[in-house]
Design a protein around this motif. Structure first.
Motif, PDB file in Angstrom:
ATOM      1  N   ARG A 132       0.840  -1.208   0.000  1.00 23.46           N
ATOM      2  CA  ARG A 132       0.000   0.000   0.000  1.00 23.46           C
ATOM      3  C   ARG A 132       0.868   1.248   0.000  1.00 23.46           C
ATOM      4  O   ARG A 132       0.573   2.224  -0.703  1.00 23.46           O
ATOM      5  CB  ARG A 132      -0.922   0.003   1.222  1.00 23.46           C
ATOM      6  CG  ARG A 132      -2.113  -0.924   1.122  1.00 23.46           C
ATOM      7  CD  ARG A 132      -3.173  -0.574   2.154  1.00 23.46           C
ATOM      8  NE  ARG A 132      -2.644  -0.661   3.513  1.00 23.46           N
ATOM      9  CZ  ARG A 132      -2.702  -1.760   4.270  1.00 23.46           C
ATOM     10  NH1 ARG A 132      -3.262  -2.870   3.784  1.00 23.46           N
ATOM     11  NH2 ARG A 132      -2.222  -1.756   5.499  1.00 23.46           N
ATOM     12  N   GLU A 135       2.263   1.838  -3.459  1.00 22.89           N
ATOM     13  CA  GLU A 135       1.247   2.410  -4.347  1.00 22.89           C
ATOM     14  C   GLU A 135       1.009   3.883  -4.034  1.00 22.89           C
ATOM     15  O   GLU A 135       0.827   4.707  -4.938  1.00 22.89           O
ATOM     16  CB  GLU A 135      -0.052   1.621  -4.213  1.00 22.89           C
ATOM     17  CG  GLU A 135       0.046   0.192  -4.734  1.00 22.89           C
ATOM     18  CD  GLU A 135      -1.181  -0.632  -4.386  1.00 22.89           C
ATOM     19  OE1 GLU A 135      -2.111  -0.075  -3.756  1.00 22.89           O
ATOM     20  OE2 GLU A 135      -1.205  -1.832  -4.726  1.00 22.89           O
ATOM     21  N   PRO A 140       6.027   1.302  -8.507  1.00 21.31           N
ATOM     22  CA  PRO A 140       5.621  -0.054  -8.886  1.00 21.31           C
ATOM     23  C   PRO A 140       6.580  -1.079  -8.332  1.00 21.31           C
ATOM     24  O   PRO A 140       7.768  -0.809  -8.140  1.00 21.31           O
ATOM     25  CB  PRO A 140       5.689  -0.022 -10.416  1.00 21.31           C
ATOM     26  CG  PRO A 140       6.738   0.998 -10.715  1.00 21.31           C
ATOM     27  CD  PRO A 140       6.600   2.047  -9.630  1.00 21.31           C
TER      28      PRO A 140
END
Length: 323
Positions: A132, A135, A140
């Motif tokens: 999380r 992101e 990536p």
């Protein structure tokens, strides 16, 4: 048996985790260390760092069935638990310390943030939290590649999250993510570091009693991920730093993570140029006469009794000189 053959044993945490706030830290209980020392003293001649260095450099033979005890990461366990046990038995060990961890104002190393977050959250929750965070900052996940010497006791989930944080993420991103998670779930990293690592006064006391100290880089970064200049910054000052605290004439080195693909030919060159005596990796076999002195293999405490019935099967030889 060659007079340069030696069983070099590697230890990390040595503590009764049931008496701590982190019972899931994978540690060697003190009573099992005592049992293993009993076994080693029954079957081997436990030598000190000076004897190992003399043999590795071709200056003197080792006794038959020699063994060396090594302890990584500069943990306070090594002062509170290991040091009294060794001293009571008349044994000496070699202790590898990182500069940031064992400074007067210690910094908590990323590798230990990972260990304690895994112990606190569990692999699944920790992994989700890291992904999380990746992101959220638009980072990536990169592709993985096999790295020799990885921890063969971890299950797949633990291996995956350790690999992502230590082998794949950019260092600055990993540091930011781990700092945030540690502060949010466990607390003040600086205070935690003061309780986790050897203080300089402890190191001096242990050295005065005959224990040897080696360098474990400045920040415990994976050396193969660094440029030659960055590796130089991690390694070059280690000999003087250890000598300044301990008065030792020679200083050895231990690779963070330790698999032979976690360092490079530049690493070996810098170690030679910097004056390190020998260096240790984590290839799981005995030291043999043909081993390069900057690539001496070690096996983990869990490869030996009372965990197993005997030594593990030898791992294949590998040299960064040939990579």
């Amino acid at each position: 048996m060659s007079d340069r053959t030696c069983l070099i044993v590697m230890y990390h945490y040595v503590r009764d985790t049931t008496a701590t706030s982190f019972p899931d830290i994978r540690a060697l209980p003190p009573q099992l260390l005592a049992q293993q020392l009993d076994w080693l003293q029954q079957h081997y001649t436990v030598i000190d760092q000076a004897a190992l260095e003399a043999a590795a450099c071709g200056h003197a033979p080792l006794p038959p069935d020699a063994a060396l005890l090594t302890f990584d990461d500069g943990l306070v366990d090594h002062y509170r638990t290991v040091f009294p046990l060794l001293r009571a038995r008349g044994l000496r060990g070699t202790f590898f310390i990182a500069e940031d961890a064992c400074a007067p104002a210690p910094r908590l190393l990323a590798v230990h943030k990972v260990h304690f977050l895994l112990a606190y959250l569990g692999a699944e929750a920790f992994g989700r939290a890291v992904l999380r965070a990746c992101e959220a900052i638009g980072l990536p996940r990169t592709g993985s590649r096999e790295v020799l010497g990885r921890d063969h006791w971890d299950d797949g989930g633990v291996r995956a999250i350790k690999h992502l944080v230590s082998y794949e993420l950019p260092f600055d991103a990993a540091d930011r993510i781990l700092d945030d998670l540690f502060a949010g779930h466990i607390g003040d990293a600086a205070a935690f570091a003061r309780e986790l690592y050897l203080a300089p006064a402890m190191i001096r006391e242990m050295a005065a009693a005959g224990m040897a100290f080696g360098h474990h880089t400045r920040t415990h970064r994976m050396l193969a991920r660094l440029t030659a200049a960055e590796q130089d910054a991690e390694l070059r000052g280690g000999v003087a730093w250890i000598r300044g605290m301990t008065g030792q004439e020679t200083v050895s080195f231990c690779y963070p993570w330790g698999g032979p693909q976690t360092y490079t030919r530049d690493t070996l060159r810098i170690l030679r140029e910097s004056g390190y005596s020998v260096a240790f990796n984590t290839v799981r076999r005995r030291m043999q006469p043909e081993d390069q002195r900057y690539e001496l293999p070690r096996i983990d405490t869990r490869d030996l009794p009372p965990y197993t019935a005997s030594e593990p099967a030898p791992a294949p030889a590998f040299s960064a000189e040939e990579a």
